[in-house]
Design an enzyme around this catalytic site. Structure first.
Site, PDB file in Angstrom:
ATOM      1  N   TYR A 130       0.837  -1.190   0.000  1.00 39.72           N
ATOM      2  CA  TYR A 130       0.000   0.000   0.000  1.00 39.72           C
ATOM      3  C   TYR A 130       0.870   1.237   0.000  1.00 39.72           C
ATOM      4  O   TYR A 130       1.242   1.793   1.030  1.00 39.72           O
ATOM      5  CB  TYR A 130      -1.056  -0.076   1.120  1.00 39.72           C
ATOM      6  CG  TYR A 130      -2.122  -1.065   0.701  1.00 39.72           C
ATOM      7  CD1 TYR A 130      -1.735  -2.263   0.093  1.00 39.72           C
ATOM      8  CD2 TYR A 130      -3.464  -0.804   0.812  1.00 39.72           C
ATOM      9  CE1 TYR A 130      -2.674  -3.174  -0.367  1.00 39.72           C
ATOM     10  CE2 TYR A 130      -4.407  -1.715   0.363  1.00 39.72           C
ATOM     11  CZ  TYR A 130      -4.006  -2.898  -0.227  1.00 39.72           C
ATOM     12  OH  TYR A 130      -4.936  -3.795  -0.685  1.00 39.72           O
ATOM     13  N   LYS A 183       3.403 -15.221   0.342  1.00 43.58           N
ATOM     14  CA  LYS A 183       3.775 -15.606  -1.028  1.00 43.58           C
ATOM     15  C   LYS A 183       5.307 -15.713  -1.078  1.00 43.58           C
ATOM     16  O   LYS A 183       5.965 -15.160  -1.957  1.00 43.58           O
ATOM     17  CB  LYS A 183       3.243 -14.544  -2.019  1.00 43.58           C
ATOM     18  CG  LYS A 183       3.377 -14.898  -3.480  1.00 43.58           C
ATOM     19  CD  LYS A 183       2.369 -15.941  -3.953  1.00 43.58           C
ATOM     20  CE  LYS A 183       2.688 -16.374  -5.384  1.00 43.58           C
ATOM     21  NZ  LYS A 183       1.778 -17.435  -5.869  1.00 43.58           N
ATOM     22  N   ASP A 216      -2.366 -17.785  -2.717  1.00 44.88           N
ATOM     23  CA  ASP A 216      -3.309 -18.191  -3.774  1.00 44.88           C
ATOM     24  C   ASP A 216      -4.017 -19.485  -3.383  1.00 44.88           C
ATOM     25  O   ASP A 216      -5.239 -19.611  -3.508  1.00 44.88           O
ATOM     26  CB  ASP A 216      -2.651 -18.277  -5.161  1.00 44.88           C
ATOM     27  CG  ASP A 216      -1.206 -18.714  -5.130  1.00 44.88           C
ATOM     28  OD1 ASP A 216      -0.670 -18.939  -4.034  1.00 44.88           O
ATOM     29  OD2 ASP A 216      -0.592 -18.834  -6.208  1.00 44.88           O
ATOM     30  N   ASP A 240      -6.208  -7.560   3.021  1.00 51.07           N
ATOM     31  CA  ASP A 240      -7.288  -6.733   2.500  1.00 51.07           C
ATOM     32  C   ASP A 240      -8.208  -7.588   1.623  1.00 51.07           C
ATOM     33  O   ASP A 240      -9.435  -7.582   1.767  1.00 51.07           O
ATOM     34  CB  ASP A 240      -6.655  -5.589   1.685  1.00 51.07           C
ATOM     35  CG  ASP A 240      -7.650  -4.504   1.320  1.00 51.07           C
ATOM     36  OD1 ASP A 240      -8.790  -4.550   1.802  1.00 51.07           O
ATOM     37  OD2 ASP A 240      -7.272  -3.603   0.548  1.00 51.07           O
TER      38      ASP A 240
END
Ligand code: NAI
Ligand code: MG
Length: 353
Positions: A130, A183, A216, A240
């Protein structure tokens, strides 16, 4: 407890009014002595003051115990030089609200496509992808040429460690299970650091089970078996996205309660946005912001050792549960009431004890 109330844009004023009614009822029943100060952010503030959020609000927030912030039409705000600032980002960043706590659970009176579940997404809130909040000055999203953009993701050990601590402390009070979502197979350095810091904190909590899942695959796991999860800790953007999914899985995005907590301040804020598609029609579900308000009361109660605030928070959650049974809910969750009546019915239920 002194709170600053900022309704925001779109459905913000409608769900904030309902939340205020419920908080006032909780204050009356539990003797909380809530003092609410009302001000504005978003389009209303841009029109009146030339900025979507003013520095005075930061001072006011610092003088109080918490903020109730409605959603803002952040997608409309493009140019900070023109006063178009994301109020949520501004307050989260300046009050250092690093832990975004987003519970999602099913309710007995509300059928969903999923087995009953009760989990909490603990999202890092001050850095990550962000770009508007991860720099001391300026913005981490850059237009290099008209056709090339770069966005920088900041990950620091300190921020990883403090969000991990928030997650494990929460897990100690709940199901004693933390899932690290990351990730690290691609973002090997930053997410590698995130996992490392989470594992260090895990070592201080031997009673808490820990696992980790790549983000994922997590989308499949959470849809397949949401009841596997208790506390899920993750970086900003993943949290988020995941928390909108889990809120919708619980029955509606309009049930997505959320509190942004730091060391000294906290802010109740629905997980969703300003929903312009349903604004002004008295149909928005106010439970997201009401449940966020309950989380804020709970945060204050634990921090200040004031059991009445924790009791009030539990009572609001129970009243929401009962509202489903009684059908006193909005259309997105199968009810017939409008936003205002839903808030009023919940306030009455709280007062009736
Ligand atoms: P959104 O979250 O506002 O809406 C997504 C969908 O969920 C819409 O169909 C909406 O009607 C529905 N929904 C949301 N809240 C609901 C509620 N309480 N009850 C019933 N249905 C509800 O996302 P969208 O439309 O992409 O964004 C609208 C604006 O909100 C944009 O300007 C966006 O930038 C902003 N936004 C602001 C946030 C904030 O202030 N914290 C967070 C997310 C988005
Ligand atoms: Mg969001």
């Amino acid at each position: 407890m002194r709170l600053l109330v900022l309704p925001g844009d779109g459905i913000g004023p409608e769900i904030t009014a309902a939340t205020v009614a419920v908080l006032e009822a909780a204050s009356q029943r539990f003797g909380l002595g809530l003092e609410l100060t009302h001000d504005i952010v978003g389009h209303a503030s841009l029109k009146q003051y030339g900025a979507t959020v003013r520095p005075e609000l930061l001072t006011m927030a610092r003088e109080r115990d918490g903020v109730v912030l409605g959603p803002a039409a952040t997608f409309d705000f493009k140019d900070e030089a023109k006063g178009e600032i994301n109020p949520s980002m501004y307050l989260r960043k300046n009050l250092d609200l690093f832990a975004n706590i987003r519970p999602a659970r099913t309710y007995p009176g509300l059928p969903t496509r999923f087995p009953p579940f009760d989990l909490v997404v603990v999202r890092e809130n001050t850095e990550g992808f962000y770009a508007d909040r991860n720099m001391a000055q300026g913005n981490g999203e850059i237009l290099v040429t008209e056709d090339v953009s770069i966005a920088m993701r900041r990950i620091t050990r300190q921020c990883c460690a403090r969000i991990a601590r928030a997650a494990f402390e929460l897990a100690e009070r709940r199901g004693k299970h933390v899932t690290i979502v990351h990730k690290a197979n691609v973002l090997k350095i930053g997410d590698g650091m995130f996992i490392e810091e989470c594992r260090k904190v895990a070592a201080e909590h031997p009673g808490v089970t820990v696992d980790d899942i790549i983000v994922d695959a997590m989308m499949a796991h959470v849809v397949r078996a949401p009841d596997r999860f208790d506390v899920v800790v993750t970086t900003n953007m993943f949290g988020d996205i995941l928390s909108d999914l889990t809120a919708e899985m619980s029955g509606s995005l309009g049930l997505g309660g959320s509190v942004n907590a730091g060391t000294d301040y906290a802010m109740a804020q629905a997980a969703h946005g300003s929903a312009p598609d349903i604004a002004g029609r008295d149909i928005a579900n106010p439970f997201s912001l009401i449940l966020s308000g309950a989380l804020l009361l709970d945060w204050h109660g634990r921090r200040r050792h004031l059991p009445a605030f924790e009791q009030a928070a539990r009572a609001i959650e129970t009243a929401v549960e009962q509202a489903f049974g009684a059908g006193e809910v909005t259309a997105d969750v199968g009810g017939k009431l409008g936003t205002r009546k839903t808030g009023e019915a919940l306030a009455a239920r709280l007062l009736a004890g």
